[in-house]
Write a protein that holds these residues in place. Structure first.
Motif, mmCIF file in Angstrom:
data_model
loop_
_atom_site.group_PDB
_atom_site.id
_atom_site.type_symbol
_atom_site.label_atom_id
_atom_site.label_comp_id
_atom_site.label_asym_id
_atom_site.label_seq_id
_atom_site.Cartn_x
_atom_site.Cartn_y
_atom_site.Cartn_z
ATOM 1 N N ASP A 1 0.823 -1.211 0.000
ATOM 2 C CA ASP A 1 0.000 0.000 0.000
ATOM 3 C C ASP A 1 0.856 1.259 0.000
ATOM 4 O O ASP A 1 0.455 2.294 -0.527
ATOM 5 N N GLY A 2 2.036 1.141 0.600
ATOM 6 C CA GLY A 2 2.935 2.285 0.631
ATOM 7 C C GLY A 2 3.268 2.788 -0.761
ATOM 8 O O GLY A 2 3.469 3.988 -0.954
ATOM 9 N N PHE A 3 3.288 1.877 -1.731
ATOM 10 C CA PHE A 3 3.629 2.315 -3.090
ATOM 11 C C PHE A 3 2.570 3.238 -3.666
ATOM 12 O O PHE A 3 2.857 4.085 -4.494
ATOM 13 N N SER A 4 1.355 3.016 -3.215
ATOM 14 C CA SER A 4 0.285 3.898 -3.688
ATOM 15 C C SER A 4 0.559 5.323 -3.231
ATOM 16 O O SER A 4 0.435 6.286 -3.988
ATOM 17 N N LEU A 5 0.973 5.456 -1.959
ATOM 18 C CA LEU A 5 1.319 6.771 -1.419
ATOM 19 C C LEU A 5 2.492 7.384 -2.181
ATOM 20 O O LEU A 5 2.513 8.568 -2.501
ATOM 21 N N LEU A 6 3.428 6.530 -2.490
ATOM 22 C CA LEU A 6 4.641 6.987 -3.164
ATOM 23 C C LEU A 6 4.319 7.567 -4.535
ATOM 24 O O LEU A 6 4.947 8.514 -4.992
ATOM 25 N N MET A 7 3.344 6.981 -5.199
ATOM 26 C CA MET A 7 3.080 7.370 -6.581
ATOM 27 C C MET A 7 1.992 8.420 -6.725
ATOM 28 O O MET A 7 1.872 9.024 -7.780
ATOM 29 N N SER A 8 1.164 8.605 -5.678
ATOM 30 C CA SER A 8 0.020 9.491 -5.896
ATOM 31 C C SER A 8 0.415 10.947 -5.676
ATOM 32 O O SER A 8 1.434 11.253 -5.067
#
Lengths: 164, 927
Positions: free
Chosen positions: B739-746
């Motif tokens: 889920d952290g990747f979602s934060l990273l990319m948004s």
């Protein structure tokens, strides 16, 4: 079932200038429709929306020509029956059978198998009402008509949502 | 024989020259024979050869040689008609010569116009003639002008009857040059107009597969440039436009109106005078009757152009004022509709008036002076009528004239009217217009607003809060108005605070939020002066901080009422007030605010807060027990902060240990913002070692910090993202890491964006993706079966946020992984994978078609997913599949149709709709 006249109707339209009715607009989305847990029954409007198909003679939908109206669509989800009355634009419309067939095919394709589908002409709106109704009610004749590939092509053309 | 006897000299001369660049004896022999042949076709071949040679080498000729060649060619024009085409080609080549002898251009054209009937030539030869003209006009303008009107006449004759769109473009280009370069039209003005205007309006449909790519629009633009090029055409063009406006063809009307709009920008009032009435009647008729919005807006644009043309006119002492004559016409036809009980023509009339209003200050002055008093009076006398549209009209017209800055007569009555509109109007459009109108007025008349409007709003603010709040924000542009309006807003906030104790919390959270929004809007739009800077940095921000701190401290004891000022929504609304003022208003003061805020949080320094009755040892960043009310205040730091090392460690501590969501997320965001902006990011990172991963740090802190570095392309970001990748294998934390990747990319809404001055480089997502996609695939392949979903989730989180163009190009490489992801049990992964796939299916890559079988079966399986969104998305994908090449999808048709029978009976209507459409297409596409 349908004479060759239906397709080779020539360049002249039978009813070149029909009265056009306003479309009823998109169905409003309700909160319960978005809720995953609620069961939405199949209702009249839903069937009506399925039937917003093209008239073979005009680049207009059956709704705009008032051929199909929402009040003439009756569905019983629990009892698995659908009844549709359609009104040809003129009493001598030679396309009546084709329109009825298109409606029937569209419903056959769009509804679950459990439904019994009844398509007929609004009483008193067509010269040869009984004959057309009889043809449309006859399962075997409908099936046979759909074996006819050129007829099927015309029906598909009516049902097509793709812009040509 | 003829040839030899008359042209011996030039020919001999030619041979000697050609010898130099044509070494082949064969050609020369052929030349001599053919040019002297008695057969016209043979002579034509000879000339053709010569012309082709010239096309290659026109640059090498000397002036004398050109002269001879021209004499030769001119003479050939008189020869047999089959020789004309190659002659024209040769002449065209010669027109490109830089050494054209003086007078030769004129003589060339004279013989051309005299001996050749252009329109009986073939298409290519006609083009040749036009190109000759274009070449000569470029280089020999003075000479051609010497020809006088004969040149124009010659051209008119040559293009008369032209049909080919390619040639028309050339001819229009010549006509345009004739007009724009000021060639003498003489008595042929009307002929030139006729020969071009007969194509107006252009009706042209390019043939399918047209290799020339000429569009109707090209022709329209070119022709319009010709017709509108000179006021000399006015007397012919305007009647033509009036005539075409009567046409039934929409495109003709549109073209006419657009042409009118363009042409009047060149005209003077005397060109227009006699056609004004006709034009006005046509425009009015169109606006009143048309159902097409395009026509209507074209009409309004034309009207504006007309009025502004008339407004430019210079009046002499005895001439009549065209503008006022015209506006009288407009007013006569429109004004009475505004007050008629039948409201049908109110809107069209208002639009017409507005269009003419917006043309010039003079026009708007005339119109407002005539219309405004009536409408205001009418509005005031008929307010009880619910469906009174005159108020809409007033707002509409009023807005225009005010934007035009011409409305000088801002009196008490209008103030009263606007006030009432602001507070009572329900129609959104009108509301917006009135608020804008009030805003524009406030800029012009700050004094009236300070003395009348703001006190008025202040008394109403507790009855119609929302309206007053947004109206206050709208009118606060001028610094002096801001001085008066912001205290009213602050008073709202203070009352909320005090009302708490009387037990009646009248103000809802939304309204406090609205008050903050209003402050934010003021900070965004106000002129940046020292005055306003002080107002925000020394009054408003300390007050906001003071109030929230007080609320946080007082709530501690009393457990009864909960002040809106501790609500997350309110705090989040305050952040942009602070950050906007810090980024927009007075940098030095902003600096001061930042350092004060920092020391408030770090050292508990409350000295700058108003109503100072705070305890002396406040430690906002230290969590004591469950005091989230204080710890969450850290989010206010997102607005303004100074980088200090001890602050960084406090923030890190808080974001990794605090359990209150708003507190730890805000702390992490602050930390990330500081790291991102800090020039010594590397130094800072050396100080900070990643803690043994706690839950919170993984969910929010680490990705946030990684993002802060990633968006500025800092090399250390890789360390952090690699850490995140490695966590995907972790049993407990893998899913959260994904889920952290979602934060990273948004996109980040609050801190890490350009508006907050963060260092964000373009295309960091693509960069991250291209650097790391291989890692993901490797990790996926190496991971044990039960960990694979984490990788798929991470992948879909990353891919989903990529721009669509990148997705489409990158997806083929990841296709097998994505197909895998479709069978991953996680609904979120399924959904985001489906949403990635759908746009790709519109234009399927070959790799996808090879995997069609796997794709179809996985998509069909998802149509019975428990989640409605997944069912819908999968049906959409199946729908898209039906448009694949027929021979590819035909084998699956029976299977798909069978499988789609089940979703037809889905319990959700939205799913059934998609199923009906998809199934219909699958029947349809393959008959």
């Amino acid at each position: 079932l349908v004479g060759g006249g239906a397709m080779s109707g020539g360049t002249r339209l039978e009813n070149a200038n029909p009265v056009i009715f306003q479309r009823s607009g998109e169905r409003q989305l309700t909160a319960s429709e978005e809720d995953d847990d609620v069961h939405d029954p199949i209702d009249d409007r839903e069937i009506f929306d399925i039937l917003s198909i093209n008239d073979p003679e005009h680049p207009l939908s059956l709704e705009e020509l008032n051929v199909v109206e929402q009040v003439r669509v009756k569905v019983d989800d629990a009892g698995s029956t659908v009844g549709v009355e359609f009104t040809p634009t003129i009493p001598h419309c030679s396309m009546a059978t084709l329109i009825g067939l298109s409606i029937k095919v569209k419903l056959l394709r769009s509804l679950p198998d459990r439904f019994k589908i009844d398509v007929h002409i609004t009483p008193g709106t067509h010269a040869s009402e009984d004959a057309v109704n009889k043809q449309l009610a006859d399962k075997e004749r409908v099936a046979a008509a759909l074996e006819n590939s050129s007829l099927l092509e015309v029906v598909n053309q009516c049902l097509s949502t793709r812009s040509v | 024989m003829y040839l030899l006897s008359t042209h011996k000299d030039p020919e001999l001369f030619l041979w000697s020259r050609l010898n130099e660049f044509l070494c082949t004896l064969h050609i020369i022999l052929h030349f001599r024979l053919s040019l002297t042949s008695s057969q016209p076709h043979t002579r034509a071949r000879g000339v053709q050869l010569l012309s082709e040679v010239l096309q290659e080498c026109y640059g090498d000729l000397t002036e004398r040689e050109v002269e001879v060649l021209i004499a030769f060619y001119e003479n050939r024009l008189k020869d047999h008609y089959v020789i004309t085409p190659p002659v024209l080609r040769g002449l065209k080549a010669l027109t490109k010569c830089t050494v054209l002898p003086p007078g030769s251009a004129v003589s060339m054209l004279r013989s051309l116009f005299q001996d050749v009937h252009v329109q009986s030539l073939m298409l290519a030869e006609r083009a040749c003639v036009y190109n000759m003209l274009i070449n000569l006009m470029e280089t020999r303008e003075a000479e051609l002008k010497g020809l006088g009107a004969d040149f124009v006449f010659g051209f008119v004759q040559s293009m008369d009857g032209e049909r080919d769109p390619r040639n028309l473009l050339l001819a229009f280009q010549i006509a345009k040059t004739i007009i724009s370069r000021g060639y003498d039209l003489g008595k042929f003005t009307e002929e030139l107009f006729e020969v071009t205007s007969c194509y107006f309006p252009i009706d042209f449909t390019p043939p399918p597969n047209d290799p020339h790519g000429i569009t109707k629009e090209d022709l329209i633009q070119m022709l319009r440039a010709v017709l509108t090029g000179t006021p000399k055409f006015a007397e012919f063009l305007l009647p033509l436009i009036i005539e075409k406006l009567d046409s039934d063809v929409q495109s003709a009307k549109l073209d006419s109106l657009q042409t009118l709009t363009v042409c009047v920008s060149q005209y003077e009032h005397k060109d227009l005078a006699e056609f004004l009435e006709g034009l006005w009647v046509s425009i009015r008729r169109e606006v009143f009757q048309t159902s097409s919005e395009r026509i209507e807006s074209a009409c309004l644009a034309a009207l504006t152009a007309l009025t502004s043309c008339l407004s430019r006119s210079v009046l002499s002492s005895e001439s009549e004022d065209c503008l006022s004559t015209f506006l009288d016409l407009v007013l006569k036809d429109c004004k009475h509709h505004l007050s008629e009980p039948d409201l049908k023509l109110v809107w069209p009339s208002a639009k017409l008036l507005q269009a003419s209003c917006s043309a010039s200050i003079r026009a708007s002055h005339v119109i407002t002076a005539s219309v405004m008093p009536n409408i205001v009076e009418q509005y005031n006398s008929r307010t009880q009528v619910k469906d009174d549209r005159s108020c809409k009209v007033i707002a509409f017209i009023g807005m225009t004239c005010i934007v035009q800055r011409s409305f000088v007569n801002y009196d008490a009555v209008l103030n009263e009217t606007i006030m009432r509109l602001l507070l009572t109007e329900d129609d959104d459009r009108v509301c917006l217009a009135v608020v804008e109108c009030a805003g524009a007025l406030a800029e012009l008349h700050p004094v009236v607003f300070i003395t009348k409007m703001i006190p008025g709003l202040k008394t109403e603010i507790f009855s119609v809060r929302q309206r007053c709040l947004s109206a206050l924000a709208a009118v606060s542009v001028h610094p002096s108005v801001v001085q008066e309006s912001t205290p009213v807003l602050l008073e709202v906030l203070m009352r909320v605070f005090h009302l708490l104790f009387s037990g009646s919390v009248n103000f809802l959270v939304e309204e406090v939020v609205l008050a903050c929004r209003s402050l934010q809007r003021i900070a965004e739009q106000v002129q940046d002066t020292e005055e306003t800077g002080r107002c925000f940095h020394e009054v408003i921000i300390p007050r906001l901080l003071g109030l929230t701190l007080q609320a946080a401290l007082q709530d501690e004891g009393s457990s009864g009422h909960r002040s809106p000022l501790v609500e997350e929504a309110v705090l989040s609304a305050m952040v942009p007030v602070i950050s906007t003022s810090c980024s927009r208003l007075q940098p030095q003061l902003a600096e001061q605010t930042a350092s004060r805020a920092t020391s408030l949080f770090l050292n508990g320094d409350v000295s700058f807060l108003p109503d100072n009755s705070f305890p002396s040892h406040i430690q906002l960043l230290k969590q004591q027990g469950s005091t989230w009310r204080q710890s969450q205040m850290v989010c206010l730091l997102m607005g303004c902060v100074h980088c200090r090392n001890e602050l960084l460690s406090e923030l890190e501590e808080m974001s990794c240990t605090c359990t209150h969501t708003l507190s730890y997320t805000s702390a992490a965001k602050c930390f990330a913002g500081l790291i991102n902006k800090s020039l010594q990011g590397a130094l800072v990172l050396q100080v900070f070692n990643l803690r043994p991963s706690s839950r919170y740090s993984i969910v929010f802190f680490n990705p946030q910090v990684a993002k802060a570095l990633l968006v500025r392309y800092h090399p250390l970001s890789t360390t952090l993202t690699d850490k995140l990748f490695s966590l995907l294998d972790n049993t407990d934390l893998g899913s959260m890491a994904a889920d952290g990747f979602s934060l990273l990319m948004s996109d980040s809404a609050d801190v890490l964006n350009r508006a907050c001055h963060a260092d964000v480089r373009i295309m960091y997502r693509q960069r991250f993706f291209s650097e790391n996609s291989a890692k993901l695939v490797q990790g996926f392949n190496a991971a044990p079966q039960e960990k694979k979903p984490n990788y798929l989730k991470a992948l879909s989180n990353i891919v989903n946020k990529l721009p669509k163009q990148v997705q489409v190009t990158e997806l083929p490489a990841l296709l097998s992984l994505l197909l895998e992801a479709l069978s991953c049990p996680d609904g979120g992964v399924q959904l985001s994978t489906l949403s990635c796939l759908e746009p790709v299916l519109a234009d399927p890559p070959a790799a996808l078609i090879q995997q069609l079988e796997a794709l179809v079966s996985r998509l069909l399986a998802l149509t019975s997913s428990p989640a409605m969104d997944v069912r819908i998305a999968s049906l959409r994908c199946i729908h898209a599949l039906s448009r694949f090449p027929v021979h590819e999808v035909l084998p699956f048709r029976a299977q798909v149709l069978r499988a789609l029978a089940r979703p037809l009976d889905d319990k959700k209507r939205l799913v059934r709709n998609e199923a009906v459409q998809a199934r219909g297409e699958w029947y349809d596409g393959s008959c």
